[in-house]
Design a protein around this motif. Sequence first.
Motif, PDB file in Angstrom:
ATOM      1  N   ARG A 180       0.828  -1.209   0.000  1.00 59.02           N
ATOM      2  CA  ARG A 180       0.000   0.000   0.000  1.00 59.02           C
ATOM      3  C   ARG A 180       0.864   1.261   0.000  1.00 59.02           C
ATOM      4  NH1 ARG A 180      -4.803  -1.569   4.375  1.00 59.02           N
ATOM      5  NH2 ARG A 180      -5.977  -2.933   2.959  1.00 59.02           N
ATOM      6  N   ARG A 181       1.925   1.247   0.815  1.00 58.26           N
ATOM      7  CA  ARG A 181       2.812   2.416   0.840  1.00 58.26           C
ATOM      8  C   ARG A 181       3.496   2.611  -0.506  1.00 58.26           C
ATOM      9  NH1 ARG A 181       4.036   0.293   5.979  1.00 58.26           N
ATOM     10  NH2 ARG A 181       6.003  -0.588   5.232  1.00 58.26           N
ATOM     11  N   HIS A 182       3.930   1.509  -1.121  1.00 53.31           N
ATOM     12  CA  HIS A 182       4.579   1.617  -2.428  1.00 53.31           C
ATOM     13  C   HIS A 182       3.587   2.107  -3.490  1.00 53.31           C
ATOM     14  CE1 HIS A 182       8.719  -0.103  -2.228  1.00 53.31           C
ATOM     15  NE2 HIS A 182       8.270  -0.492  -1.050  1.00 53.31           N
ATOM     16  N   ALA A 183       2.346   1.625  -3.409  1.00 55.23           N
ATOM     17  CA  ALA A 183       1.339   2.055  -4.380  1.00 55.23           C
ATOM     18  C   ALA A 183       1.048   3.544  -4.227  1.00 55.23           C
ATOM     19  CB  ALA A 183       0.062   1.243  -4.203  1.00 55.23           C
ATOM     20  N   GLU A 184       0.950   4.025  -2.997  1.00 56.28           N
ATOM     21  CA  GLU A 184       0.715   5.447  -2.760  1.00 56.28           C
ATOM     22  C   GLU A 184       1.891   6.275  -3.256  1.00 56.28           C
ATOM     23  OE1 GLU A 184      -1.016   8.954  -1.782  1.00 56.28           O
ATOM     24  OE2 GLU A 184      -1.927   6.960  -1.857  1.00 56.28           O
ATOM     25  N   MET A 185       3.106   5.782  -2.999  1.00 52.10           N
ATOM     26  CA  MET A 185       4.288   6.486  -3.473  1.00 52.10           C
ATOM     27  C   MET A 185       4.324   6.531  -4.996  1.00 52.10           C
ATOM     28  SD  MET A 185       7.496   5.708  -4.923  1.00 52.10           S
ATOM     29  CE  MET A 185       7.823   4.029  -4.428  1.00 52.10           C
ATOM     30  N   ALA A 186       3.953   5.409  -5.640  1.00 56.09           N
ATOM     31  CA  ALA A 186       3.951   5.363  -7.107  1.00 56.09           C
ATOM     32  C   ALA A 186       2.924   6.327  -7.688  1.00 56.09           C
ATOM     33  CB  ALA A 186       3.673   3.939  -7.575  1.00 56.09           C
ATOM     34  N   ARG A 187       1.747   6.419  -7.058  1.00 61.95           N
ATOM     35  CA  ARG A 187       0.731   7.361  -7.543  1.00 61.95           C
ATOM     36  C   ARG A 187       1.214   8.803  -7.419  1.00 61.95           C
ATOM     37  NH1 ARG A 187      -2.877   3.531  -5.116  1.00 61.95           N
ATOM     38  NH2 ARG A 187      -2.813   4.689  -3.148  1.00 61.95           N
ATOM     39  N   THR A 188       1.849   9.095  -6.267  1.00 64.02           N
ATOM     40  CA  THR A 188       2.367  10.454  -6.072  1.00 64.02           C
ATOM     41  C   THR A 188       3.451  10.774  -7.091  1.00 64.02           C
ATOM     42  OG1 THR A 188       1.905  10.325  -3.690  1.00 64.02           O
ATOM     43  CG2 THR A 188       3.470  12.003  -4.420  1.00 64.02           C
ATOM     44  N   ARG A 189       4.351   9.835  -7.315  1.00 61.72           N
ATOM     45  CA  ARG A 189       5.435  10.051  -8.280  1.00 61.72           C
ATOM     46  C   ARG A 189       4.899  10.264  -9.691  1.00 61.72           C
ATOM     47  NH1 ARG A 189       8.965   4.947  -8.783  1.00 61.72           N
ATOM     48  NH2 ARG A 189       6.983   4.268  -9.687  1.00 61.72           N
ATOM     49  N   GLU A 190       3.942   9.454 -10.096  1.00 56.45           N
ATOM     50  CA  GLU A 190       3.397   9.583 -11.446  1.00 56.45           C
ATOM     51  C   GLU A 190       2.625  10.896 -11.607  1.00 56.45           C
ATOM     52  OE1 GLU A 190       1.169   6.053 -11.981  1.00 56.45           O
ATOM     53  OE2 GLU A 190       2.931   4.738 -12.010  1.00 56.45           O
ATOM     54  N   ARG A 191       1.925  11.308 -10.539  1.00 61.51           N
ATOM     55  CA  ARG A 191       1.212  12.586 -10.617  1.00 61.51           C
ATOM     56  C   ARG A 191       2.194  13.743 -10.745  1.00 61.51           C
ATOM     57  NH1 ARG A 191       0.051  16.394  -6.936  1.00 61.51           N
ATOM     58  NH2 ARG A 191       0.775  15.096  -5.193  1.00 61.51           N
ATOM     59  N   LEU A 192       3.290  13.675  -9.983  1.00 64.49           N
ATOM     60  CA  LEU A 192       4.272  14.758 -10.044  1.00 64.49           C
ATOM     61  C   LEU A 192       5.026  14.774 -11.367  1.00 64.49           C
ATOM     62  CD1 LEU A 192       5.710  14.652  -6.412  1.00 64.49           C
ATOM     63  CD2 LEU A 192       4.048  16.261  -7.378  1.00 64.49           C
ATOM     64  N   LEU A 193       5.219  13.602 -11.969  1.00 60.16           N
ATOM     65  CA  LEU A 193       5.869  13.577 -13.277  1.00 60.16           C
ATOM     66  C   LEU A 193       5.001  14.245 -14.342  1.00 60.16           C
ATOM     67  CD1 LEU A 193       7.466  10.006 -13.283  1.00 60.16           C
ATOM     68  CD2 LEU A 193       8.680  12.199 -13.353  1.00 60.16           C
ATOM     69  N   ARG A 194       3.684  14.268 -14.090  1.00 61.83           N
ATOM     70  CA  ARG A 194       2.773  14.924 -15.027  1.00 61.83           C
ATOM     71  C   ARG A 194       2.607  16.407 -14.717  1.00 61.83           C
ATOM     72  NH1 ARG A 194      -0.343  10.289 -13.856  1.00 61.83           N
ATOM     73  NH2 ARG A 194      -1.676  11.618 -12.539  1.00 61.83           N
ATOM     74  N   SER A 195       2.466  16.722 -13.423  1.00 64.26           N
ATOM     75  CA  SER A 195       2.104  18.101 -13.075  1.00 64.26           C
ATOM     76  C   SER A 195       3.053  18.765 -12.090  1.00 64.26           C
ATOM     77  CB  SER A 195       0.683  18.121 -12.473  1.00 64.26           C
ATOM     78  OG  SER A 195       0.616  17.298 -11.321  1.00 64.26           O
ATOM     79  N   GLY A 196       4.100  18.060 -11.644  1.00 63.48           N
ATOM     80  CA  GLY A 196       5.044  18.656 -10.702  1.00 63.48           C
ATOM     81  C   GLY A 196       6.152  19.416 -11.420  1.00 63.48           C
ATOM     82  N   ARG A 197       7.187  19.751 -10.670  1.00 67.17           N
ATOM     83  CA  ARG A 197       8.316  20.488 -11.225  1.00 67.17           C
ATOM     84  C   ARG A 197       9.596  19.675 -11.067  1.00 67.17           C
ATOM     85  NH1 ARG A 197       7.766  25.918 -12.544  1.00 67.17           N
ATOM     86  NH2 ARG A 197       5.574  26.262 -13.096  1.00 67.17           N
ATOM     87  N   ARG A 198      10.400  19.668 -12.111  1.00 70.68           N
ATOM     88  CA  ARG A 198      11.715  19.034 -12.092  1.00 70.68           C
ATOM     89  C   ARG A 198      12.765  20.125 -12.193  1.00 70.68           C
ATOM     90  NH1 ARG A 198      11.625  13.986 -16.291  1.00 70.68           N
ATOM     91  NH2 ARG A 198      13.856  14.112 -15.798  1.00 70.68           N
TER      92      ARG A 198
END
Length: 282
Positions: A180-198
Motif C-alpha cells: 500500500r505504501r509503495h502504491a501510494e508512493m507510485a501514484r504520487t510520483r506519477e502525478r508529479l511527473l505529469r504536473s510537478g516540477r523538475r
Amino acid sequence: MNTVDPARARYERIERLRGDRRLLVGAILASAATLVCGFVTGHGFGEILEQFRTMAIDSVFDDRGDGDPPYRAIWGTFGLLGCFASGCLAGVAVRRYQGRQSGPAFPAVLALAASTLGLWDASREWLPPLAVGVAVDPVFHTDEKWGFWGWLMYYADLWMPASLLLLTLLALWYTVGVSRRHAEMARTRERLLRSGRRVPAEIVDVKLRLGGDESGTRVVGADVTVMFADLAGVRHWVTRRTRDTTIAGAEVLFDPASPADDKKIFVALRRHPALSDWLPAD
C-alpha cells in the motif's frame, strides 16, 4: 567509439521492459515454482520434526520407521534452495515489470503459505506413540513418563502448523502494508511527473555505506544530501539513500504547492532517470 549516450540507452532499455507481458508471465511461473518448492520444503521440515518428536515420545528402542530413507528431508533442502531462487526471480520480474526500485515481498508469503501446507500434510503421516503419556521401552521394559518436552512434541502436529500459519499471516499483513505504501508512493510520483516540477539540484554531501565480507570491505551504497530551490527561491535540503554508486548529478521532482513535504520530493542521481530511478523518502 560509441555514438549512443549510455545513460539514454539505459533509460530506453528500462522503459522498454516496463509493462512487458513476458515479464509478467515469468513472474507468474516463478511464483508457481515458489509454491511448489515451499510445499516440498514444508514436507522436508516435517520429516525432520518427526524425528525429534519420536525421540521425545518413544523409547530409543522403538525401531518403527528406522528403515525409511530420509528422502523427504533431502528434497526439503532442495526445496528451500528452490524457494530462494524462484522467489528472487519472481521479485526481479515484477520489479522490472512495474519499474520499481525494489522487488515486492509477496514471494516470501507464497513460500511460507506453501510450507505451512506442506508441514501440515506431513504431520498427518507422523507415527503415533506406542502409548500416550509414556515412552514405552519394548526391549528392557523400563518405561518413562513424559515430561514437558514429551507432551510439547506430542502436540507438535497442532502447534507447529499453527505457528507457521501465524507467521504467514504476519508476513501477509506486513506485505500488504508495504504494498500500500509503495502504491501510494507510485501514484504520487506519477502525478508529479505529469504536473510537478523538475529542477536541477546540487549535491552537498555523500556518505558512503560500506559492507564487508571475506573479500574485504566494499561500497554498498550511499546517503546523498542534495539542495534545491523551489519556485519562490527558498532552498531545501533532502537526503536519499541509494544502493547505486553511479552518481552522475542530481535532479529533484517536487510538488510546487507543497515544496517542503518530504514525501512529495523525489531525487534522481542519474542523467535521463527512468521511473525506478526517482528515490522517495524512506
